[in-house]
Design a protein around this motif. Structure first.
Motif, mmCIF file in Angstrom:
data_model
loop_
_atom_site.group_PDB
_atom_site.id
_atom_site.type_symbol
_atom_site.label_atom_id
_atom_site.label_comp_id
_atom_site.label_asym_id
_atom_site.label_seq_id
_atom_site.Cartn_x
_atom_site.Cartn_y
_atom_site.Cartn_z
ATOM 1 N N TYR A 91 -34.443 110.676 -18.107
ATOM 2 C CA TYR A 91 -34.227 109.276 -17.732
ATOM 3 C C TYR A 91 -33.121 108.618 -18.565
ATOM 4 O O TYR A 91 -32.867 107.426 -18.409
ATOM 5 C CB TYR A 91 -35.522 108.481 -17.909
ATOM 6 C CG TYR A 91 -36.673 109.021 -17.105
ATOM 7 C CD1 TYR A 91 -36.538 109.296 -15.742
ATOM 8 C CD2 TYR A 91 -37.906 109.270 -17.697
ATOM 9 C CE1 TYR A 91 -37.591 109.801 -15.004
ATOM 10 C CE2 TYR A 91 -38.967 109.766 -16.973
ATOM 11 C CZ TYR A 91 -38.800 110.038 -15.622
ATOM 12 O OH TYR A 91 -39.857 110.538 -14.895
ATOM 13 N N LYS A 92 -32.493 109.353 -19.444
ATOM 14 C CA LYS A 92 -31.498 108.857 -20.384
ATOM 15 C C LYS A 92 -32.165 107.969 -21.448
ATOM 16 O O LYS A 92 -33.323 107.591 -21.327
ATOM 17 C CB LYS A 92 -30.359 108.127 -19.673
ATOM 18 C CG LYS A 92 -29.568 109.034 -18.724
ATOM 19 C CD LYS A 92 -28.318 108.356 -18.240
ATOM 20 C CE LYS A 92 -27.485 109.305 -17.394
ATOM 21 N NZ LYS A 92 -26.230 108.656 -16.912
ATOM 22 N N ILE A 166 -35.949 104.858 -11.929
ATOM 23 C CA ILE A 166 -35.029 105.886 -12.428
ATOM 24 C C ILE A 166 -33.589 105.378 -12.361
ATOM 25 O O ILE A 166 -32.802 105.550 -13.302
ATOM 26 C CB ILE A 166 -35.193 107.186 -11.626
ATOM 27 C CG1 ILE A 166 -36.585 107.800 -11.895
ATOM 28 C CG2 ILE A 166 -34.082 108.175 -11.970
ATOM 29 C CD1 ILE A 166 -36.896 109.002 -11.023
ATOM 30 N N GLU A 167 -33.252 104.706 -11.255
ATOM 31 C CA GLU A 167 -31.910 104.145 -11.129
ATOM 32 C C GLU A 167 -31.647 103.092 -12.213
ATOM 33 O O GLU A 167 -30.556 103.044 -12.799
ATOM 34 C CB GLU A 167 -31.740 103.518 -9.749
ATOM 35 C CG GLU A 167 -30.360 102.910 -9.524
ATOM 36 C CD GLU A 167 -30.271 102.198 -8.190
ATOM 37 O OE1 GLU A 167 -29.798 101.047 -8.190
ATOM 38 O OE2 GLU A 167 -30.682 102.797 -7.178
ATOM 39 N N HIS A 170 -31.057 104.943 -15.492
ATOM 40 C CA HIS A 170 -29.760 105.622 -15.542
ATOM 41 C C HIS A 170 -28.603 104.638 -15.648
ATOM 42 O O HIS A 170 -27.603 104.916 -16.305
ATOM 43 C CB HIS A 170 -29.589 106.489 -14.296
ATOM 44 C CG HIS A 170 -30.405 107.736 -14.347
ATOM 45 N ND1 HIS A 170 -30.434 108.665 -13.314
ATOM 46 C CD2 HIS A 170 -31.227 108.234 -15.296
ATOM 47 C CE1 HIS A 170 -31.230 109.664 -13.639
ATOM 48 N NE2 HIS A 170 -31.727 109.421 -14.844
ATOM 49 N N THR A 171 -28.762 103.474 -15.027
ATOM 50 C CA THR A 171 -27.696 102.473 -15.075
ATOM 51 C C THR A 171 -27.697 101.739 -16.401
ATOM 52 O O THR A 171 -26.650 101.420 -16.974
ATOM 53 C CB THR A 171 -27.849 101.468 -13.921
ATOM 54 O OG1 THR A 171 -27.876 102.186 -12.685
ATOM 55 C CG2 THR A 171 -26.715 100.451 -13.925
#
Length: 813
Positions: A91-92, A166-167, A170-171
């Protein structure tokens, strides 16, 4: 050397009342003229110098996860339980806001190694305040139950999917969801009767932002005080602030589950900090909190849980880690400090570390508190340095008039443009100190006129204002450069107690009412700025000397200790009401008494005629001798001006004063009476109006250095690493008249009584006796011809460690 004494601490166990000394139990408060002052009782939790290097076993990581936010508790199973945050690396790193969970690991020792056991708490899903994530835990035990404090967030009424989260992860910060998730962060608590659960959560957040914080309440830390109430620190945004700056707020409750009331005053609002960790110390009756700022890990303290201040050890460490193999580990981020405490003694400083794409938890061991005082590394280096110089230089050197201290403190110099050393040569100053055998040198960057001998952005009364060198001169810079050239350790003397230019006397500006209050605030700010400039602009310094002792910020004085600790962690601090890492030796004769112990009963000292009574009595006997049973390591400084002979005592150059340079015989007596008695000797040197050290002074210093080297440059014989007894043998009867003994003071001062004997005509004869050895003891006695020489330790506190035992023959000198 004098210091204003408004508030006197004779030690942790006594108070000074008018006309009498009253001894009280440790937990009793300190009174100021009969009035309770909650902030006057000092915090004496000294542990930063016990922080240890780390090894691989002190680094906890798990495959495929970022690990964060440590909190440790010792369980009934006698094991150590780590509760921490983790989230998948997929997931960073920014996935901490969307996917963090609280996990549980176990170890046999608080510093690890830890082994993952289970996941404990996750986000509960839509419809709950803690729908998304569980993060940054604190585990506590109160009255038979375990309380797991944590933070979480939600997206309000907004529908979302796992892919949306998740988006967002990541962003990162730029994703629109971030602007919803962050303000919705709150603190909550889960309760269990066992560390293994089950954990029952509250349906609502524990606390909402108010008072000194807005937007959110996160990163909780809590403990119970002596009053039975619960003190909770949470972080939020600073009100009325456009910049992204956080405040720490205190909330109080009668229950560990609330309701909590946030106090109006913040715990910290004077710098941007995060991640407070809190504990109550019942032995010292003090609250402590550790935090991380941009460049260091710091600590604050409070005597009541409500009113907080910078702790005596404000700057615990910079954001780098030393490994046991001597290498340095410099993280990209070092945050979330947590101090694990047992029986009121810190055991481990745990921190979250990010390095590259790995996030681990670091456990920095804290060595046990020694049963007897030991030197820290700064004090050890200072004692081993043995001899130094202090160069006094100020505006009045150029006025061709006799220096008068009383007038100098109140009368500004008429024209500061008289400062014009036509032949300024700091190399010559420092080389003269080197030739004398000095290993460090100190410069008066400011003295009683208030004029600063450096380029200051905060003090207009500095070298920027001079015609000399077109206002670009910087004697501090030149001096430090010369020190490094000749292998001399540079130090700085800052006179902030008097400033005749600005009308400051004994730390206080003149005036009354708001006029005085505002000017005092400005002066304090200026002083703190100058200290920061000195600490940040000239490289590593060996000692910073605040003459007369800087007062405490609790008394309205500038806050200097915290600045020195933060920016010069390897620098000896001398001294203020909060701390003294060395002490004045009780006179300006260049000598101390015999014995002279490096231990002292108090953590700081006054100075001069206004020192606390116990210190000032009997002509400062305690300063001259120390205390063999003292609680704190505080070695003695013996100081004297080189031009102090025959009734004079000149710290600054005066024309035609050469007859008052001490003769060589007197200087050698100083050496015996200081270095030879376990003290560090500092000699005052006086550059003249041309900017050079006068030739007679230079010559005398060279003669002195040569004489010391001639006498003690090469022992006739020596023994190293001895114990209760040690002996030296000679091939034939050998003349001796001096011995030098040294303890390994890293292990403390253990010797209490000793004798040295020589084998003369097959009979042992006592040559000298003594009580104290410490770093160095030089004994002189009548010439004797010996075949063997031995020392015998007659009394000690622990097994003695004699670093060196040396024999010398000086002869008629």
């Amino acid at each position: 050397m004098i210091i204003k004494t408004q508030r006197v601490y004779l030690n942790e166990f006594s108070i000074k009342l008018p006309g009498r000394l009253l001894v009280l139990p440790t937990m009793m408060i300190v009174l100021l003229f009969g009035v309770v002052d909650a902030q006057s009782r000092p915090d004496t939790l000294f542990f930063k110098d016990r922080l240890q290097p780390i090894s691989e076993e002190n680094i906890f990581s798990t495959e495929g996860y970022y690990n964060w936010g440590p909190s440790i508790i010792k369980g009934d199973d006698n094991r150590y339980h780590l509760f921490y945050s983790r989230w998948k690396k997929a997931y960073k790193f920014t996935g901490w806001l969307t996917h963090s969970e609280i996990a549980h690991a176990i170890a046999k020792h608080p510093e690890g190694p830890y082994k993952f056991k289970e996941t404990v708490v996750k986000g509960r899903g839509n419809g709950h305040w803690d729908a998304i994530t569980a993060h940054n835990p604190k585990i506590k035990y109160f009255d038979g139950k375990y309380y797991l404090y944590y933070i979480s967030t939600n997206l309000g009424e907004q529908d979302y999917t796992e892919n949306d989260l998740i988006e967002t992860a990541h962003t990162g910060y730029e994703h629109p969801n971030w602007a919803i998730l962050r303000p919705n962060q709150r603190t909550g608590v889960a309760v269990a009767e066992s560390l293994n659960g089950p954990w029952k959560r509250m349906e609502n957040p524990l606390i909402e932002p108010s008072g000194p914080i807005t937007t959110l309440t996160v990163n909780p830390a809590i403990d119970r005080g002596s009053d039975g109430r619960y003190y909770l620190i949470v972080k939020g945004d600073k009100p009325n602030e456009k910049r992204f700056i956080r405040n720490q707020a205190m909330a109080v409750s009668d229950s560990p589950t609330g309701p909590f009331t946030i106090l109006a005053e913040p715990v910290i609002d004077y710098l941007d900090t995060e991640d407070m960790s809190l504990w109550y110390d019942s032995t010292r009756n003090y609250f402590y909190g550790v935090f991380h700022a941009h460049s260091f890990i710091g600590m604050v303290s409070s005597s009541d849980g409500k009113n907080w201040k910078k702790a005596t050890e404000f700057a615990l460490m910079s954001k780098k880690l030393v490994m046991k193999d001597g290498t340095e580990l410099i993280p990209d981020r070092l945050e979330r400090p947590f101090v694990h405490v047992e029986h009121d003694e810190p055991r481990v400083l745990a921190m979250a570390m990010k390095k590259g794409d790995a996030a681990s938890i670091i456990f920095r061991p804290i060595a046990p508190k020694p049963k007897y005082p030991l030197p820290n590394e700064r004090q050890l280096a200072w004692q081993q340095a043995e001899m130094g110089a202090v160069f006094h230089y100020d505006l009045h050197v150029f006025d061709r008039e006799a220096y008068g201290q009383a007038n100098n403190r109140i009368d500004p110099v008429k024209d500061y443009q008289i400062f014009n050393p036509s032949a300024l040569n700091t190399d010559q100053w420092v080389k003269a100190a080197k030739d004398a055998g000095f290993t460090f040198a100190i410069l008066t960057a400011t003295h009683e006129t208030g004029f600063a001998l450096f380029q200051s952005a905060v003090n207009p009364y500095s070298m920027k204002a001079l015609n000399f060198q077109e206002g670009k001169g910087d004697i501090v810079r030149d001096f430090v450069t010369s020190c490094r050239k000749y292998g001399i350790k540079p130090g700085i003397y800052l006179g902030i107690r008097w400033n005749s230019f600005l009308g400051v006397h004994d730390f206080e500006v003149n005036g009354a009412g708001e006029f005085k209050k505002n000017r005092q605030r400005w002066y304090n700010h200026m002083v703190e700025g100058m200290v920061k400039e000195i600490c940040r602009n000239y490289g590593e310094l060996f000692e910073i000397w605040f003459d007369g002792g800087a007062d405490s910020p609790a008394n309205g004085a500038p806050d200097v200790l915290s600045i020195v600790q933060q920016y010069q962690p390897n620098c000896l601090f001398y001294h203020n009401k909060q701390l003294a890492e060395a002490r004045w030796g009780g006179s300006e004769s260049g000598k101390v008494n015999d014995p002279c112990w490096a231990t002292f009963p108090y953590y700081s000292t006054g100075a001069g005629e206004s020192a606390p009574a116990r210190i000032a009595e009997n002509n400062f006997q305690l300063l001259k001798e120390g205390d063999p049973n003292g609680t704190y390591w505080m070695p003695a400084m013996a100081d004297a001006p080189l031009r102090g002979y025959n009734g004079r005592h000149e710290w600054f150059w005066e024309p035609g004063d050469e007859d008052h340079i001490f003769p060589l015989t007197d200087l050698m007596e100083m050496y015996y009476g200081s270095v030879g008695r376990n003290a560090t000797l500092i000699i005052g040197l006086t550059p003249n109006a041309e900017g050079v050290l006068p030739e007679p002074d230079v010559n005398r210093l060279k003669e002195w250095g040569d004489e010391i080297r001639n006498r003690f440059g090469r022992p006739l014989a020596q023994l190293e690493n001895g114990g209760l007894k040690g002996s030296i043998s000679f091939d034939r009867p050998t003349r001796i008249d001096h011995v030098v003994l040294q303890e390994d003071i890293r292990k403390g001062e253990r010797v209490r009584k000793f004798r040295v004997e020589g084998l003369i005509d097959d009979k042992w004869k006592v040559l000298t006796r003594g009580e104290n050895i410490g770093h160095k003891h030089i004994a002189r006695f009548d010439e004797a011809k010996v075949r063997r020489l031995r020392y015998v330790i007659e009394a000690q506190t622990l097994a003695p460690i004699i670093k060196k035992f040396e024999a010398y023959f000086v002869g008629h000198k």
